[in-house]
Design a protein around this motif. Structure first.
Motif, PDB file in Angstrom:
ATOM      1  N   LEU A 184      -4.277 -99.718 -52.761  1.00 44.28           N
ATOM      2  CA  LEU A 184      -4.556 -99.474 -54.172  1.00 44.28           C
ATOM      3  C   LEU A 184      -4.233-100.720 -54.986  1.00 44.28           C
ATOM      4  N   ALA A 185      -5.145-101.116 -55.833  1.00 45.75           N
ATOM      5  CA  ALA A 185      -4.906-102.269 -56.706  1.00 45.75           C
ATOM      6  C   ALA A 185      -5.975-102.302 -57.789  1.00 45.75           C
ATOM      7  N   SER A 186      -5.635-102.861 -58.919  1.00 46.72           N
ATOM      8  CA  SER A 186      -6.601-103.107 -59.978  1.00 46.72           C
ATOM      9  C   SER A 186      -6.812-104.611 -60.088  1.00 46.72           C
ATOM     10  N   GLY A 191      -3.885-102.477 -65.920  1.00 44.26           N
ATOM     11  CA  GLY A 191      -3.931-101.030 -65.982  1.00 44.26           C
ATOM     12  C   GLY A 191      -3.486-100.379 -64.686  1.00 44.26           C
ATOM     13  N   GLU A 192      -3.795 -99.102 -64.583  1.00 44.69           N
ATOM     14  CA  GLU A 192      -3.401 -98.338 -63.401  1.00 44.69           C
ATOM     15  C   GLU A 192      -4.252 -98.737 -62.198  1.00 44.69           C
ATOM     16  N   ALA A 193      -3.613 -98.812 -61.038  1.00 49.04           N
ATOM     17  CA  ALA A 193      -4.341 -99.144 -59.810  1.00 49.04           C
ATOM     18  C   ALA A 193      -5.199 -97.949 -59.413  1.00 49.04           C
ATOM     19  N   ALA A 194      -6.474 -97.992 -59.764  1.00 47.28           N
ATOM     20  CA  ALA A 194      -7.343 -96.826 -59.619  1.00 47.28           C
ATOM     21  C   ALA A 194      -8.343 -96.947 -58.485  1.00 47.28           C
ATOM     22  N   PRO A 255     -14.193-110.440 -54.729  1.00 45.47           N
ATOM     23  CA  PRO A 255     -12.760-110.369 -54.465  1.00 45.47           C
ATOM     24  C   PRO A 255     -11.892-110.880 -55.619  1.00 45.47           C
ATOM     25  N   VAL A 256     -12.514-111.399 -56.655  1.00 44.46           N
ATOM     26  CA  VAL A 256     -11.774-112.080 -57.728  1.00 44.46           C
ATOM     27  C   VAL A 256     -10.728-111.157 -58.352  1.00 44.46           C
ATOM     28  N   GLY A 257      -9.481-111.618 -58.373  1.00 45.37           N
ATOM     29  CA  GLY A 257      -8.403-110.889 -59.030  1.00 45.37           C
ATOM     30  C   GLY A 257      -7.798-109.765 -58.227  1.00 45.37           C
ATOM     31  N   ILE A 258      -8.273-109.541 -56.989  1.00 47.22           N
ATOM     32  CA  ILE A 258      -7.724-108.476 -56.137  1.00 47.22           C
ATOM     33  C   ILE A 258      -6.741-109.098 -55.167  1.00 47.22           C
ATOM     34  N   GLU A 259      -5.467-108.832 -55.366  1.00 47.06           N
ATOM     35  CA  GLU A 259      -4.429-109.401 -54.508  1.00 47.06           C
ATOM     36  C   GLU A 259      -4.067-108.441 -53.392  1.00 47.06           C
ATOM     37  N   GLU A 265       3.875-113.761 -54.474  1.00 41.13           N
ATOM     38  CA  GLU A 265       4.451-113.116 -55.646  1.00 41.13           C
ATOM     39  C   GLU A 265       3.357-112.425 -56.456  1.00 41.13           C
ATOM     40  N   PRO A 266       3.718-111.326 -57.160  1.00 39.01           N
ATOM     41  CA  PRO A 266       2.731-110.651 -58.013  1.00 39.01           C
ATOM     42  C   PRO A 266       2.076-111.635 -58.981  1.00 39.01           C
ATOM     43  N   GLY A 267       0.804-111.631 -59.017  1.00 42.39           N
ATOM     44  CA  GLY A 267       0.064-112.550 -59.879  1.00 42.39           C
ATOM     45  C   GLY A 267      -0.244-113.870 -59.217  1.00 42.39           C
ATOM     46  N   LYS A 268       0.321-114.098 -58.040  1.00 42.75           N
ATOM     47  CA  LYS A 268       0.111-115.370 -57.344  1.00 42.75           C
ATOM     48  C   LYS A 268      -0.285-115.143 -55.880  1.00 42.75           C
TER      49      LYS A 268
END
Length: 453
Positions: A184-186, A191-194, A255-259, A265-268
């Motif tokens: 699960l990830a946004s 927002g919420e990981a939907a 895939p852009v922005g999906i970690e 680290e979160p965001g990286k």
């Protein structure tokens, strides 16, 4: 069930397919006069080959017969409720292994004769071009609603149809998705990981892309090819693949922005090479829609190719992708679980027009719409079936799903409420669903309809 009818004005049922045939029969059996409109042969349809009511335009199969299968449970419920469609299907069944299949010509011809000979049913062979303004009406015109009536319905609802050419994505049972891989990830953690995300590396993506490009498609019918050109903004995933190696990576597999968890680290963190996203289809999270995967691949090819996606190797599909002419309304915004229009409770609808899929689902909708039209004619309140039944769950789903992402739904166990206890074995679990559904249906029949099943 009903007192003697004092209704002077007949109920109008518009459309003589499976849903309309069932609705007209239920009304007449309840002592309510019916005018059943069928435009054939005055106006022909590109999908029909006869003038008979309830013509089966595709397969002659109503689906699995066993009651621990979704279609079979729907059969069992309709038998208990006195469905004329299932009664005739049983009568004219042909050998089909575990499925309920019929001699389609005899099936439709017998239904036509049965309804035409009913003293309370008047069969009118004419096209209805506008919605009735008075009285009680049931709309069952299906996916090939005539242009004039479609325009009238559009004006009445104030909305466009969701589709004139349905290119729908597959829906997967949530518990069949491998959560060790899918996560699960946004996007950008906003927002919420939907969404559930199935990551692909470059090697996996290229293998998937090549399989899509060479997979076998369904041949469209002539009248469907004419409509397909309007769907440039809703391309089949295999057509997108054929436009270039990276086309999907700039579209639904972006895939852009999906970690991926655990890559930094979160965001990286690191982004996969490509990502297949699945969107929650129901409130309970039992069903997940493959985002952007509308397709015209043959069903066997879909299962083979889509199970190449990491996390979906053992995917169980409750609906495979389809691409065909299918006019349907935004039922969650427009209909109640009783199949009445919210803005005009004396107008009801059933069949593929409301976003249910399959012959048996059409008959089920016709049963409920016809029953409730009869109740309205007798001055009684309309009814909704228990959500623990397959019929109740299906009509609750189409009237409460997200309007933004609504797509037609076949009967399936994923839309039923959870059992009180978890049952891991699938066959046993489906058997428990069946037992609960039929027990609750019997209780409902006694308490609500005053019948002894």
């Amino acid at each position: 069930m009903f007192p003697v009818s004092t209704a002077q004005q007949p109920v109008q049922v518009i459309g003589g397919g499976l849903a309309g045939t069932e609705a007209a029969w239920q009304l007449a059996q309840a002592g309510v006069p019916v005018i059943l409109y069928e435009m054939r042969p005055q106006r022909t349809s590109p999908a029909h080959h006869t003038d008979d009511l309830a013509e089966l335009v595709c397969s002659n199969s109503f689906g699995a017969q066993a009651s621990d299968r979704a279609a079979g449970l729907l059969h069992a419920e309709l038998r208990r409720l006195g469905s004329i469609i299932i009664q005739m299907a049983d009568r004219h069944a042909v050998p089909a292994g575990g499925a309920l299949a019929v001699d389609r010509a005899v099936f439709s011809r017998t239904l036509t004769e049965t309804l035409a000979n009913h003293p309370l049913i008047e069969l009118r062979r004419e096209e209805v071009r506008s919605l009735p303004n008075t009285g009680i009406s049931v709309l069952t015109t299906g996916p090939l609603t005539s242009p004039d009536l479609a325009a009238a319905l559009q004006r009445f609802t104030g909305q466009d149809y969701l589709s004139f050419f349905d290119a729908a994505s597959p829906i997967v049972v949530g518990e069949s998705i491998d959560r060790r891989i899918a996560f699960l990830a946004s996007r950008y953690q906003r927002g919420e990981a939907a969404y559930l995300n199935c990551p692909l590396d470059r090697e996996q993506y290229l293998a998937f892309w090549q399989a899509l490009c060479t997979a076998e498609q369904v041949e469209l019918k002539n009248f469907e090819r004419e409509t397909a050109k309007f769907f440039e903004g809703c391309l089949p995933i295999e057509e997108m693949a054929r436009r270039g190696e990276d086309t999907m990576r700039y579209g639904p597999l972006k895939p852009v922005g999906i970690e991926r968890p655990g890559t930094g680290e979160p965001g990286k963190g690191k982004w996969p090479y490509a990502v297949v996203q699945l969107r929650q289809e129901d409130r309970a999270g039992h069903l997940w829609n493959m985002v952007g995967f509308q397709t015209n691949l043959r069903w066997g090819e879909q299962m083979r190719v889509f199970r190449m996606i990491p996390g979906l190797e053992k995917a169980e599909f409750v609906r495979l992708g389809v691409m065909h002419r299918n006019t349907f309304i935004n039922a969650p915004e427009l209909l109640l679980p009783t199949l009445q229009f919210k803005q005009r409770p004396t107008l009801l609808a059933a069949g593929q027009l409301i976003g249910t899929e399959g012959y048996t689902a059409a008959a089920a909708g016709g049963w409920l719409a016809g029953t409730n039209a009869a109740r309205l004619a007798h001055g009684l309140p309309p009814v909704a079936l228990p959500k623990t039944t397959m019929m109740g769950a299906l009509f609750d789903f189409i009237s409460s799903a997200s309007p933004k992402h609504f797509q037609p739904m076949p009967p399936n166990f994923g839309i039923l409420p959870d059992l009180p206890e978890r049952v891991r074995d699938k066959r046993q679990r489906y058997g428990r669903y069946r037992d609960r559904a039929l027990a609750d249906l019997s209780t409902w029949q006694r308490s609500t309809l005053g019948l002894c099943p």
